[in-house]
Design an enzyme around this catalytic site. Structure first.
Site, PDB file in Angstrom:
ATOM      1  N   ASN A  43       1.134  -1.179   0.230  1.00  0.00           N
ATOM      2  CA  ASN A  43       0.070  -0.019  -0.196  1.00  0.00           C
ATOM      3  C   ASN A  43       0.638   1.427  -0.124  1.00  0.00           C
ATOM      4  O   ASN A  43       1.605   2.138   1.263  1.00  0.00           O
ATOM      5  CB  ASN A  43      -0.944  -0.142   1.197  1.00  0.00           C
ATOM      6  CG  ASN A  43      -2.356   1.331   1.423  1.00  0.00           C
ATOM      7  OD1 ASN A  43      -2.140   2.101   0.641  1.00  0.00           O
ATOM      8  ND2 ASN A  43      -2.984   0.814   2.055  1.00  0.00           N
ATOM      9  N   ARG A 103      -2.444  -1.769  -2.734  1.00  0.00           N
ATOM     10  CA  ARG A 103      -4.328  -1.468  -2.404  1.00  0.00           C
ATOM     11  C   ARG A 103      -3.450  -0.397  -4.092  1.00  0.00           C
ATOM     12  O   ARG A 103      -2.650   0.519  -4.133  1.00  0.00           O
ATOM     13  CB  ARG A 103      -4.301  -1.165  -1.860  1.00  0.00           C
ATOM     14  CG  ARG A 103      -4.972   0.361  -1.027  1.00  0.00           C
ATOM     15  CD  ARG A 103      -5.190   0.137  -0.098  1.00  0.00           C
ATOM     16  NE  ARG A 103      -6.676   1.306   0.596  1.00  0.00           N
ATOM     17  CZ  ARG A 103      -6.303   1.419   1.736  1.00  0.00           C
ATOM     18  NH1 ARG A 103      -6.055   1.890   2.406  1.00  0.00           N
ATOM     19  NH2 ARG A 103      -7.609   2.161   1.317  1.00  0.00           N
ATOM     20  N   GLU A 119      -8.124  -4.692   5.401  1.00  0.00           N
ATOM     21  CA  GLU A 119      -8.000  -4.339   4.632  1.00  0.00           C
ATOM     22  C   GLU A 119      -7.263  -5.754   3.684  1.00  0.00           C
ATOM     23  O   GLU A 119      -7.154  -5.617   1.823  1.00  0.00           O
ATOM     24  CB  GLU A 119      -7.998  -2.968   4.121  1.00  0.00           C
ATOM     25  CG  GLU A 119      -8.759  -2.416   3.637  1.00  0.00           C
ATOM     26  CD  GLU A 119      -9.102  -1.183   4.024  1.00  0.00           C
ATOM     27  OE1 GLU A 119      -8.734  -0.243   4.846  1.00  0.00           O
ATOM     28  OE2 GLU A 119      -9.855  -0.315   3.441  1.00  0.00           O
ATOM     29  N   ARG A 179     -11.142  15.877   7.555  1.00  0.00           N
ATOM     30  CA  ARG A 179     -12.149  16.092   6.169  1.00  0.00           C
ATOM     31  C   ARG A 179     -13.980  16.291   6.626  1.00  0.00           C
ATOM     32  O   ARG A 179     -14.296  16.094   7.664  1.00  0.00           O
ATOM     33  CB  ARG A 179     -12.225  14.737   5.471  1.00  0.00           C
ATOM     34  CG  ARG A 179     -11.039  14.809   4.381  1.00  0.00           C
ATOM     35  CD  ARG A 179     -10.514  13.366   3.078  1.00  0.00           C
ATOM     36  NE  ARG A 179      -9.628  12.675   4.080  1.00  0.00           N
ATOM     37  CZ  ARG A 179      -9.660  11.165   3.801  1.00  0.00           C
ATOM     38  NH1 ARG A 179     -10.785  10.510   2.887  1.00  0.00           N
ATOM     39  NH2 ARG A 179      -9.177  10.495   3.995  1.00  0.00           N
ATOM     40  N   HIS A 227     -12.153   2.900  -0.366  1.00  0.00           N
ATOM     41  CA  HIS A 227     -12.467   1.870   0.965  1.00  0.00           C
ATOM     42  C   HIS A 227     -13.696   1.268   0.210  1.00  0.00           C
ATOM     43  O   HIS A 227     -14.207   0.030   1.345  1.00  0.00           O
ATOM     44  CB  HIS A 227     -13.055   2.603   2.239  1.00  0.00           C
ATOM     45  CG  HIS A 227     -12.845   3.529   3.162  1.00  0.00           C
ATOM     46  ND1 HIS A 227     -13.506   4.774   3.633  1.00  0.00           N
ATOM     47  CD2 HIS A 227     -11.414   3.788   3.499  1.00  0.00           C
ATOM     48  CE1 HIS A 227     -12.423   5.592   4.188  1.00  0.00           C
ATOM     49  NE2 HIS A 227     -11.827   5.154   4.217  1.00  0.00           N
TER      50      HIS A 227
END
Ligand code: AMP
Length: 396
Positions: A7, A91, A384, A241, A180
């Site tokens: 990743n 990823r 993940e 965010r 996601h």
């Protein structure tokens, strides 16, 4: 079969080497500050001491080489030859409208990752660098791209289309994509399995609540809506965010503060969310501590976060004309009983009842609703890396 999961961020590289015979993590680690002063590799082999190595990493190519050296190391290593790595799962943030599944990397796939640089300016270039670095370091070993956007490609037009002039969709592919996806795919599938739901007749809402957060509506195993949009800025209140705001706020701040649109978007990405409201931290634990000590802004930050999650659950229950299961996952969703309780307190109209004892769970799969609850509620840890490794294995 051993699969290396990579990743890549703009200045970081996370990895795990997973033995697919038993899905055990053989080693995992992180390269930080790639291309910046003070680069450091932290390598954690299972059952051995960890290795922390401060050494210059001018680019991701060097970082990959250091990871391979660590995996092969006589003391800290877990394999004796690179040929033990059967494939590498990457990823990758954005595949635009092009892929709805993971795919073995070839030149066409790399072109798509490149074509989506504008849509994922922070991640896609780093993801491509990671893929190319692995191609060079391990020639002949297949690389698989697992996209964050792929699971959401089943959304219908009414869910992904923004109500702006259609020409912008046609010219620039501006629409909701969602992120996601690997987590939403994995957790919705686990919810169906763990909760004994009918895969062909199931309505699941997944709340991925971490530093970044998103909610998805999964009907019969397929995503029909999700809260993130063209970029991961839309939707929930997140660590840093803003999530949903009136787009006119951008113009208003730009005019008042004499800033460019890019600068304001940067503020909405990096200085907003629970950090922005509380003025304290992007970490939920810090903000909750301040909340418990009576800090008003910390209290509003957490309340606004919870309220937004509850609103999305309501919206997605409407979108699917009902909901069978609601699942909480990721850093906050997996670990934070108070947040799960607070969200579910809004859901009495759905018949949701939480068992407060069962809800005291961390990082473990568990049903947290009472037997008479109108909707089953679960805490299910996301994984993940394992999901990427499984998808990579499947493609080989
Ligand atoms: P993630 O992005 O999934 O790694 O989630 C990171 C967020 O999860 C941070 O804001 C943490 O504060 C939060 N988090 C992690 N562990 C816990 C915990 N045990 N209790 C509450 N929040 C947690």
């Amino acid at each position: 079969m051993k699969i290396l999961v990579i990743n890549c961020g703009s200045s970081s590289l996370k990895y795990q080497l997973i033995d697919m015979e038993n899905e055990a993590v053989l080693a995992k680690g992180l390269c930080e500050r790639i291309g910046i002063e003070g680069s450091v590799l932290t390598h954690k082999p299972a059952g051995k001491e960890k290795l922390v190595k401060e050494t210059p990493m001018k680019d991701h190519q060097i970082a990959i080489q250091l990871v391979l050296d660590a995996l092969l190391d006589k003391v800290y290593g877990v394999i004796s030859n690179v040929s033990e790595i059967s494939a590498i799962g990457h990823r990758v943030l954005h595949a635009g409208k092009y892929y709805s599944d993971s795919i073995i990397v070839n030149e066409d796939v790399k072109k798509v990752v490149r074509d989506c640089f504008d849509l994922g300016p922070l991640h896609n270039p780093a993801n491509l660098i990671g893929i190319e670095a692995c191609e060079k370091a391990m020639p002949g070993v297949p690389n698989v791209a697992v996209f964050d956007t792929a699971f959401h490609q089943t959304m219908p037009e009414k869910a992904y289309m923004y109500a702006i002039p259609y020409e912008y969709y046609e010219k620039y592919d501006i629409r909701r994509y969602g992120f996601h996806g690997t987590s939403h795919r994995y957790v919705s599938k686990r919810t169906i399995e763990f909760g004994n739901l009918d895969p062909d007749n199931s309505k699941v809402i997944v709340c991925h609540l971490g530093n970044g957060g998103s909610v998805s509506a999964v009907l019969n195993g397929k995503c029909v809506d999700t809260s993130m949009g063209l970029t991961p800025l839309e939707g929930l209140v997140m660590g840093t965010r803003s999530g949903d705001i009136d787009p006119a706020v951008v113009q208003y701040i730009a005019n008042k503060e004499n800033k460019s649109v890019n600068e304001v978007i940067d503020i909405l990405n990096k200085k907003s969310g629970i950090l922005g409201i509380s003025g304290l931290s992007s970490d939920f634990r810090d903000v909750q501590k301040a909340q418990s000590e009576g800090d008003h802004r910390a209290d509003i930050a957490i309340e606004a976060f919870v309220y937004r999650v509850a609103k999305y659950i309501g919206a997605y229950a409407a979108a699917m004309n009902g909901v069978d299961a609601i699942t909480f996952t990721a850093g906050v969703g997996e670990n934070d009983a108070d947040i799960r309780n607070a969200v579910c307190a809004y859901l009495g109209y759905l018949g949701v009842h939480i068992d407060t004892e069962k809800n005291k769970v961390r990082g473990e799969e568990r049903e947290i609703s009472t037997p008479d609850s109108g909707v089953k509620v679960f805490a299910i840890p996301t994984n993940e890396e394992l999901a990427i490794a499984r998808e990579t294995k499947e493609l080989l």
